[in-house]
Scaffold this active site. Sequence first.
Site, mmCIF file in Angstrom:
data_model
loop_
_atom_site.group_PDB
_atom_site.id
_atom_site.type_symbol
_atom_site.label_atom_id
_atom_site.label_comp_id
_atom_site.label_asym_id
_atom_site.label_seq_id
_atom_site.Cartn_x
_atom_site.Cartn_y
_atom_site.Cartn_z
ATOM 1 N N GLY A 140 0.817 -1.208 0.000
ATOM 2 C CA GLY A 140 0.000 0.000 0.000
ATOM 3 C C GLY A 140 0.844 1.249 0.000
ATOM 4 O O GLY A 140 0.321 2.366 -0.040
ATOM 5 N N GLY A 141 2.167 1.078 0.010
ATOM 6 C CA GLY A 141 3.086 2.205 -0.019
ATOM 7 C C GLY A 141 3.617 2.470 -1.413
ATOM 8 O O GLY A 141 3.369 1.716 -2.355
ATOM 9 N N VAL A 142 4.401 3.533 -1.522
ATOM 10 C CA VAL A 142 4.899 3.954 -2.825
ATOM 11 C C VAL A 142 5.956 3.004 -3.355
ATOM 12 O O VAL A 142 6.025 2.744 -4.567
ATOM 13 C CB VAL A 142 5.433 5.412 -2.760
ATOM 14 C CG1 VAL A 142 6.614 5.524 -1.809
ATOM 15 C CG2 VAL A 142 5.800 5.919 -4.146
ATOM 16 N N ASP A 143 6.800 2.448 -2.492
ATOM 17 C CA ASP A 143 7.897 1.597 -2.953
ATOM 18 C C ASP A 143 7.383 0.342 -3.646
ATOM 19 O O ASP A 143 7.809 0.012 -4.755
ATOM 20 C CB ASP A 143 8.793 1.203 -1.775
ATOM 21 C CG ASP A 143 9.518 2.393 -1.171
ATOM 22 O OD1 ASP A 143 9.843 3.329 -1.919
ATOM 23 O OD2 ASP A 143 9.760 2.384 0.052
ATOM 24 N N SER A 144 6.468 -0.374 -3.003
ATOM 25 C CA SER A 144 5.975 -1.619 -3.592
ATOM 26 C C SER A 144 5.135 -1.360 -4.834
ATOM 27 O O SER A 144 5.116 -2.184 -5.758
ATOM 28 C CB SER A 144 5.176 -2.422 -2.563
ATOM 29 O OG SER A 144 4.066 -1.682 -2.084
ATOM 30 N N CYS A 196 10.120 -10.955 9.926
ATOM 31 C CA CYS A 196 9.030 -10.851 8.951
ATOM 32 C C CYS A 196 9.524 -11.202 7.555
ATOM 33 O O CYS A 196 8.859 -11.932 6.809
ATOM 34 C CB CYS A 196 8.439 -9.448 8.976
ATOM 35 S SG CYS A 196 7.020 -9.227 7.874
ATOM 36 N N CYS A 242 5.787 -2.319 13.018
ATOM 37 C CA CYS A 242 4.487 -2.174 12.361
ATOM 38 C C CYS A 242 3.324 -2.609 13.239
ATOM 39 O O CYS A 242 2.229 -2.057 13.123
ATOM 40 C CB CYS A 242 4.475 -2.936 11.040
ATOM 41 S SG CYS A 242 4.563 -4.742 11.210
#
Length: 361
Positions: free
Chosen positions: A9-13, A101, A200
């Site tokens: 849900g972030g910009v990197d992925s 993780c 997280c």
Amino acid sequence: MKVLAAMSGGVDSAVAAARAVEAGHDVVGVHMALSASSDQRRTGSRGCCTVEDAQDARRAAERIGIPFYVWDLAGDFHDLVVEDFLSEYAAGRTPNPCVRCNERIKFASLLERATVLGFDAVCTGHYASLRTEGPDGAISLHRSRYLAKDQSYVLAVMGPEAAARSLFPLGDMESKDAVRAEARERKLGVSTKPDSYDICFIADGDTRGFLERHLGEAPGEVVDADGQVLGTHRGTHGFTIGQRRGLGIERPAPDGAPRYVVDIDPGTRQVVIGAAELLSTRELVATDLVSFEPIEPGRRVHAQIRAHGEAVPGIVTAIPDGEELLRVQLGVPLRGVAPGQTLVLYDGDRVLASATLERRA
């Protein structure tokens, strides 16, 4: 290749998934739901894997033009990451949940599911580089070009087999600004979304409070190196080696110098504090070795014990063999070495191995 893109849900992925499509791969996006609470909300830029993140990932996938699914891995995440985090602190150790993780969720549970479904590789937005080297085409893991965000440290535990089935399209990016600029060019709505940080699953950032809620209170003594009682505490799980603040001591040191946590003994419930020089060590001892290539005694390396810490020169003096553990003699002393931390060995920018630190020699 048929590629499963992990989309947080972030910009990197999001940019990584778009790049994988642009490279000609058949890409499917998946968001890993890691919270047992289906209505968990985001708090500022803390936390991840929330309702908002799943929605952002879905919109990014639609913009990129790829199928998208949400996979419920909350059970695996709780059992393999959160419970590990709690048990390690209860044992007086200092774990890195991001390493766990990556090891147990993203490149174990996720990759296993991807394999069953016929995917060739998993794609993520990590800042690291993979290269094919040597006549046998072995895959090697390297630091990202963007060193300030390099994540090779937390990825080192994945090992060569998982690395061979992974894609890190952001490894050549020069800055986060460049990633955001590319996201804007691709008209991805997450281009201005703030990064998540801290742990997280502790969205409010209060690690001590989280540990106390789950592990309860176990009062004990704060003592100096001679065993003199200087104060009390509510549980050894509230401390880490090298900690300076919140020690619960009732009076300053006679010389006025700062004092630090130098040892933790959950058995006696004692937290030992002392001067800064007691924190330094020139030898690292570790177990659970994961190697990208064979390592022999005498090998010169650079050792790193924190995600964004300095890598210091050293020499491997022993490798795991029977009861022997991995040992690295350092060229310069390191401070605040704590059992449970991850040790990563480098040769230049190339990852050689990962291991878990034991108590200082």
